[in-house]
Scaffold this active site. Structure first.
Site, PDB file in Angstrom:
ATOM      1  CG  ASN A 184      -0.235   0.009   2.511  1.00 16.78           C
ATOM      2  OD1 ASN A 184       0.528   0.922   2.801  1.00 16.78           O
ATOM      3  ND2 ASN A 184      -0.426  -1.031   3.301  1.00 16.78           N
ATOM      4  N   GLY A 226      -2.293  -9.927   3.552  1.00 16.45           N
ATOM      5  CA  GLY A 226      -2.038 -10.582   2.271  1.00 16.45           C
ATOM      6  C   GLY A 226      -0.571 -10.866   1.996  1.00 16.45           C
ATOM      7  CG  ASP A 236       2.498  -5.243   2.387  1.00 18.80           C
ATOM      8  OD1 ASP A 236       1.901  -4.168   2.558  1.00 18.80           O
ATOM      9  OD2 ASP A 236       3.730  -5.358   2.493  1.00 18.80           O
ATOM     10  N   GLY A 280      -6.513  -9.197  -4.457  1.00 19.37           N
ATOM     11  CA  GLY A 280      -6.970  -9.639  -3.139  1.00 19.37           C
ATOM     12  C   GLY A 280      -7.793  -8.564  -2.463  1.00 19.37           C
ATOM     13  CB  VAL A 281      -6.949  -6.363   0.407  1.00 19.92           C
ATOM     14  CG1 VAL A 281      -7.433  -5.070   1.011  1.00 19.92           C
ATOM     15  CG2 VAL A 281      -6.684  -7.406   1.478  1.00 19.92           C
TER      16      VAL A 281
HETATM   17  N1  APR Z   1       2.302 -15.669  -2.223  1.00 21.71           N
HETATM   18  C1  APR Z   1       1.724 -15.375  -3.420  1.00 21.71           C
HETATM   19  N2  APR Z   1       0.542 -14.738  -3.533  1.00 21.71           N
HETATM   20  C2  APR Z   1      -0.099 -14.407  -2.388  1.00 21.71           C
HETATM   21  C3  APR Z   1       0.441 -14.686  -1.105  1.00 21.71           C
HETATM   22  C4  APR Z   1       1.687 -15.358  -1.056  1.00 21.71           C
HETATM   23  N3  APR Z   1       2.279 -15.664   0.107  1.00 21.71           N
HETATM   24  N4  APR Z   1      -0.446 -14.220  -0.167  1.00 21.71           N
HETATM   25  C5  APR Z   1      -1.487 -13.694  -0.837  1.00 21.71           C
HETATM   26  N5  APR Z   1      -1.301 -13.807  -2.176  1.00 21.71           N
HETATM   27  C6  APR Z   1      -2.178 -13.391  -3.268  1.00 21.71           C
HETATM   28  C7  APR Z   1      -3.629 -13.206  -2.944  1.00 21.71           C
HETATM   29  O1  APR Z   1      -4.310 -14.470  -2.944  1.00 21.71           O
HETATM   30  C8  APR Z   1      -4.068 -12.319  -4.107  1.00 21.71           C
HETATM   31  O2  APR Z   1      -4.400 -13.102  -5.235  1.00 21.71           O
HETATM   32  O3  APR Z   1      -1.741 -12.114  -3.708  1.00 21.71           O
HETATM   33  C9  APR Z   1      -2.805 -11.491  -4.415  1.00 21.71           C
HETATM   34  C10 APR Z   1      -2.869 -10.025  -3.982  1.00 21.71           C
HETATM   35  O4  APR Z   1      -3.672  -9.939  -2.805  1.00 21.71           O
HETATM   36  P1  APR Z   1      -3.295  -8.949  -1.592  1.00 21.71           P
HETATM   37  O5  APR Z   1      -2.102  -9.443  -0.915  1.00 21.71           O
HETATM   38  O6  APR Z   1      -4.566  -8.750  -0.803  1.00 21.71           O
HETATM   39  O7  APR Z   1      -2.893  -7.571  -2.318  1.00 21.71           O
HETATM   40  P2  APR Z   1      -3.821  -6.451  -2.992  1.00 21.71           P
HETATM   41  O8  APR Z   1      -5.127  -6.999  -3.460  1.00 21.71           O
HETATM   42  O9  APR Z   1      -2.919  -5.792  -4.000  1.00 21.71           O
HETATM   43  O10 APR Z   1      -4.116  -5.444  -1.782  1.00 21.71           O
HETATM   44  C11 APR Z   1      -3.053  -4.695  -1.267  1.00 21.71           C
HETATM   45  O11 APR Z   1      -3.486  -5.433   0.942  1.00 21.71           O
HETATM   46  O12 APR Z   1      -2.020  -6.520   2.298  1.00 21.71           O
HETATM   47  C12 APR Z   1      -2.552  -5.298   2.012  1.00 21.71           C
HETATM   48  O13 APR Z   1      -0.803  -3.760   2.568  1.00 21.71           O
HETATM   49  C13 APR Z   1      -1.516  -4.341   1.498  1.00 21.71           C
HETATM   50  O14 APR Z   1      -2.997  -2.483   1.654  1.00 21.71           O
HETATM   51  C14 APR Z   1      -2.382  -3.373   0.748  1.00 21.71           C
HETATM   52  C15 APR Z   1      -3.432  -4.275   0.125  1.00 21.71           C
END
Ligand code: APR
Length: 172
Positions: A25, A33, A35, A120-121
């Protein structure tokens, strides 16, 4: 460009590559997630370096070391939050891939792994996000010798199906 784009269903923090991309973010101070997983695996020194970066605008990317990760570097990029697709989300997501690839090339990195940014989020529909990810990456690799290989790293079957379809469409 056969073989330079691959798809892998695994935890991105386990990959032994030159850089993994973090779906961060704009604060770059961690989150949930992927991150959260990357910061947990890299250890506290990653957050310490991120604090010194002063954040990152949506669509841009920043590079740090990987610390306890097997990956030498982390490229942090900030994807758009999905608001229905008419608030500039496609262009911002495309910019995330271009910015991350440009940083990898600038640093001479050969193997780069992306998660499904914003899927994801941030709620981006995986089928649309995967098409942008594959198209932008393929276009960049057509024009650049580095990175030599890009691994799309997916973590669930819905997103995997979206990338499978996007890669099949791209490879004809
Ligand atoms: N390895 C690979 N992919 C992953 C992993 C992992 N360990 N963990 C999660 N994912 C996948 C999720 O299933 C999703 O398909 O990564 C993709 C992105 O999801 P998010 O991590 O939720 O990221 P995003 O949708 O870009 O949202 C970003 O979420 O974690 C917070 O700080 C971050 O505020 C920011 C927001």
């Amino acid at each position: 460009m056969p073989g330079r784009l691959t798809l892998l269903e695994t935890d991105i923090t386990r990959l032994d590559v030159d850089a993994i991309v973090n779906a961060a973010n704009s604060s770059l101070l961690g989150g949930g997630g992927v991150d959260g997983a990357i910061h947990r695996a890299a250890g506290p020194d990653l957050l310490a370096e991120c604090r010194r970066l002063g954040g990152c605008p949506t669509g841009e990317a920043r590079i740090t070391r990987g610390y306890r990760l097997r990956a030498r570097h982390v490229i942090h990029t900030v994807g758009p939050v999905w608001h229905g697709g008419t608030a500039g989300e496609p262009a911002l997501l495309a910019a995330c891939y271009r910015s991350s690839l440009a940083l990898a090339a600038l640093h001479g990195l050969r193997r780069l792994a992306f998660p499904a940014i914003s899927c994801g989020v941030y709620g981006y529909p995986p089928d649309q996000a995967a098409r942008i990810a594959v198209a932008e990456t393929a276009a960049f690799l057509d024009r650049n010798g580095l990175p030599a290989e890009v691994i799309f790293t997916v973590f669930d079957t819905t997103v995997r199906a979206a990338y499978d379809a996007a890669l099949r469409q791209q490879q004809g």
